[in-house]
Design a protein around this motif. Structure first.
Motif, PDB file in Angstrom:
ATOM      1  N   TRP A   8      12.569   9.740  -1.716  1.00 22.40           N
ATOM      2  CA  TRP A   8      11.881   8.815  -2.534  1.00 22.40           C
ATOM      3  C   TRP A   8      13.065   8.313  -3.735  1.00 22.40           C
ATOM      4  CZ3 TRP A   8       8.511   5.537  -0.861  1.00 22.40           C
ATOM      5  CH2 TRP A   8       7.480   6.063  -0.091  1.00 22.40           C
ATOM      6  N   TRP A  27       5.717   2.656   9.319  1.00 21.70           N
ATOM      7  CA  TRP A  27       5.681   3.103   7.851  1.00 21.70           C
ATOM      8  C   TRP A  27       7.206   3.069   7.489  1.00 21.70           C
ATOM      9  CZ3 TRP A  27       8.141   7.641   6.047  1.00 21.70           C
ATOM     10  CH2 TRP A  27       7.905   7.895   4.869  1.00 21.70           C
ATOM     11  N   GLU A  36      -1.446  -2.351   4.721  1.00 20.57           N
ATOM     12  CA  GLU A  36      -0.942  -1.807   3.321  1.00 20.57           C
ATOM     13  C   GLU A  36      -1.491  -0.586   3.018  1.00 20.57           C
ATOM     14  OE1 GLU A  36       2.147  -2.443   1.795  1.00 20.57           O
ATOM     15  OE2 GLU A  36       2.406  -3.680   3.456  1.00 20.57           O
ATOM     16  N   GLU A  37      -2.722  -0.587   3.388  1.00 16.61           N
ATOM     17  CA  GLU A  37      -3.469   0.826   2.993  1.00 16.61           C
ATOM     18  C   GLU A  37      -3.018   1.935   3.737  1.00 16.61           C
ATOM     19  OE1 GLU A  37      -6.474  -1.465   5.483  1.00 16.61           O
ATOM     20  OE2 GLU A  37      -5.089  -1.971   3.977  1.00 16.61           O
ATOM     21  N   VAL A  92       0.200   2.369   4.912  1.00 10.38           N
ATOM     22  CA  VAL A  92       1.308   2.733   4.508  1.00 10.38           C
ATOM     23  C   VAL A  92       1.182   3.479   3.197  1.00 10.38           C
ATOM     24  CG1 VAL A  92       3.647   1.595   3.459  1.00 10.38           C
ATOM     25  CG2 VAL A  92       2.482   0.649   5.355  1.00 10.38           C
ATOM     26  N   ARG A  93       0.225   3.075   2.319  1.00  7.69           N
ATOM     27  CA  ARG A  93       0.360   3.893   0.851  1.00  7.69           C
ATOM     28  C   ARG A  93      -0.383   5.395   1.419  1.00  7.69           C
ATOM     29  NH1 ARG A  93      -1.959  -0.831  -0.919  1.00  7.69           N
ATOM     30  NH2 ARG A  93      -4.071  -0.276  -0.625  1.00  7.69           N
ATOM     31  N   GLU A  94      -1.385   5.328   2.163  1.00  4.22           N
ATOM     32  CA  GLU A  94      -2.032   6.641   2.954  1.00  4.22           C
ATOM     33  C   GLU A  94      -0.948   7.780   3.220  1.00  4.22           C
ATOM     34  OE1 GLU A  94      -5.551   8.106   5.683  1.00  4.22           O
ATOM     35  OE2 GLU A  94      -5.270   5.879   5.466  1.00  4.22           O
ATOM     36  N   GLN A 116       8.361  -0.402   6.720  1.00  6.79           N
ATOM     37  CA  GLN A 116       7.600  -1.221   5.573  1.00  6.79           C
ATOM     38  C   GLN A 116       7.743  -0.467   4.349  1.00  6.79           C
ATOM     39  OE1 GLN A 116       3.948  -1.679   8.626  1.00  6.79           O
ATOM     40  NE2 GLN A 116       3.297  -2.489   6.703  1.00  6.79           N
ATOM     41  N   ARG A 117       8.474   0.766   4.128  1.00  3.74           N
ATOM     42  CA  ARG A 117       8.677   1.242   2.950  1.00  3.74           C
ATOM     43  C   ARG A 117      10.202   0.846   2.431  1.00  3.74           C
ATOM     44  NH1 ARG A 117      10.571   6.889   1.805  1.00  3.74           N
ATOM     45  NH2 ARG A 117      11.760   7.496   3.564  1.00  3.74           N
ATOM     46  N   SER A 176       2.192   7.582   2.671  1.00  9.67           N
ATOM     47  CA  SER A 176       3.033   7.947   1.418  1.00  9.67           C
ATOM     48  C   SER A 176       2.456   8.896   0.296  1.00  9.67           C
ATOM     49  CB  SER A 176       3.590   6.818   0.831  1.00  9.67           C
ATOM     50  OG  SER A 176       4.119   5.785   1.564  1.00  9.67           O
ATOM     51  N   GLU A 177       1.166   8.741   0.241  1.00 11.89           N
ATOM     52  CA  GLU A 177       0.439   9.517  -0.842  1.00 11.89           C
ATOM     53  C   GLU A 177      -0.504  10.887  -0.306  1.00 11.89           C
ATOM     54  OE1 GLU A 177      -1.944   6.667  -2.581  1.00 11.89           O
ATOM     55  OE2 GLU A 177      -0.536   5.256  -3.443  1.00 11.89           O
ATOM     56  N   ARG A 178      -0.723  10.805   0.996  1.00 19.89           N
ATOM     57  CA  ARG A 178      -1.513  11.910   1.431  1.00 19.89           C
ATOM     58  C   ARG A 178      -1.008  12.946   2.041  1.00 19.89           C
ATOM     59  NH1 ARG A 178      -6.480  10.582   4.875  1.00 19.89           N
ATOM     60  NH2 ARG A 178      -6.531  12.938   4.822  1.00 19.89           N
TER      61      ARG A 178
END
Length: 312
Positions: A201, A252, A281-282, A284-286, A255-256, A288-290
């Motif tokens: 990141w 992913w 989008e959820e 992609v976030r999942e 899109q990031r 990245s975060e989970r």
């Protein structure tokens, strides 16, 4: 499968004004020469318009033959394909850069490349041996040349017009920023291992702020353990959105905000890897975060010796 969209055709502008790079690229690190030729041809026919090669892969001739065959068929033109290749570690001395570059052009059967990368920031003993080692099997490094010395030689290739853009590979944030600050021609691409287990990141943020495209290799984990394609977060999203785990990972990555490379010898898998479409989008976030597992699969950044390439 979910209905297709334009994600697979995403292009990312280069900071030197030379155009743009397709986000979805095909890597040619395939040890078998016959497979290299057939896979490269299959990738172009499937829709890939970005090819990544290297003198270190020892198969530029076969990549060149495949491109020539496809271009001669007439449906795909040379200018439609973004071609990158790389300078290997034994050619870091400035006087060795241009001959190495010209040798790659000849093998690839091209008049120019769209991108030329320094394959790693490590300089090895100059000479014809790609893996120079001492009597104890230790790599012999070249302390007489800096990464910036080599970069200056790449800038001269751009000046001559046979190389449209230049970049760095297998570098960390400190090395990338050092060259970016000192360069007359800025790095257009930073090419590093990256995937949900190694998201990089900080490097991606630096690249985004400075107009550099970060390109992720091993985007699917290179079939290494732990297997990204079997990660429960990835497989659950794949089931939910009607895609394969590979397509989820590739979506992913784009899109990031990264370009990426994927490699396969199997035509059906090559086609599958091109059939990428946008994730919610959820999702992609999942990812990245989970996903909190942190693994680097290739130790090249520590030694300059690439972990995915056989020594022989």
């Amino acid at each position: 499968m979910a209905e297709s969209d334009g994600l697979r055709y995403t292009r990312m502008a280069l900071n030197n004004g030379s155009g743009s790079i397709p986000a979805l690229g095909f890597g040619t690190l395939i040890p078998d020469h016959v497979a290299t030729r057939t896979a490269t041809k299959a990738a172009l026919e499937a829709g890939f318009r970005q090819l990544d090669a290297s003198e270190r892969y020892r198969n530029e001739v076969q990549v060149g033959e495949a491109m020539e065959e496809v271009f001669k068929a007439g449906e795909i033109k040379r200018e439609d394909v973004f071609v990158a290749t790389k300078l290997w570690n034994n050619n870091h001395r400035p006087e060795r850069v241009k001959p190495a570059f010209e040798a790659s052009l000849e093998k690839l059967r091209l008049d120019y490349v769209d991108l030329y990368l320094i394959h790693t920031p490590f300089a090895f003993q100059p000479g014809d041996e790609q893996d120079p080692r001492d009597s104890h099997g230790n790599m012999i490094y070249d302390e007489g040349v800096t990464l910036l010395d080599t970069w200056r030689a790449l800038e001269s290739l751009v000046d001559e017009g046979r190389c449209k853009a230049i970049g760095l590979s297998d570098v960390n944030l400190a090395q990338a920023s050092e060259i970016f600050e000192a360069a007359r021609i800025k790095p257009a691409i930073v090419h590093v291992e990256s995937h949900p287990y190694l998201p990089e990141w900080d490097l991606l943020d630096y690249c985004s702020k400075n107009g550099i495209v970060m390109q992720a290799f091993a985007a699917l984990g290179h079939s290494s353990k732990p297997n990204l394609l079997e990660d429960p977060v990835i497989t659950a999203i794949a089931r939910r959105v009607g895609k394969t785990p590979a397509q989820v990972l590739l979506g992913w990555a784009i899109q990031r905000g990264t370009a990426l490379l994927t490699t396969s010898k199997t035509p059906s898998r090559i086609k599958e890897n091109f059939e990428v479409s946008a994730l919610p989008e959820e999702a992609v976030r999942e990812i990245s975060e989970r996903i909190t597992t942190r693994v680097r699969f290739n130790a090249v950044v520590e030694t300059g010796v690439p972990g995915f390439i056989p020594r022989g």
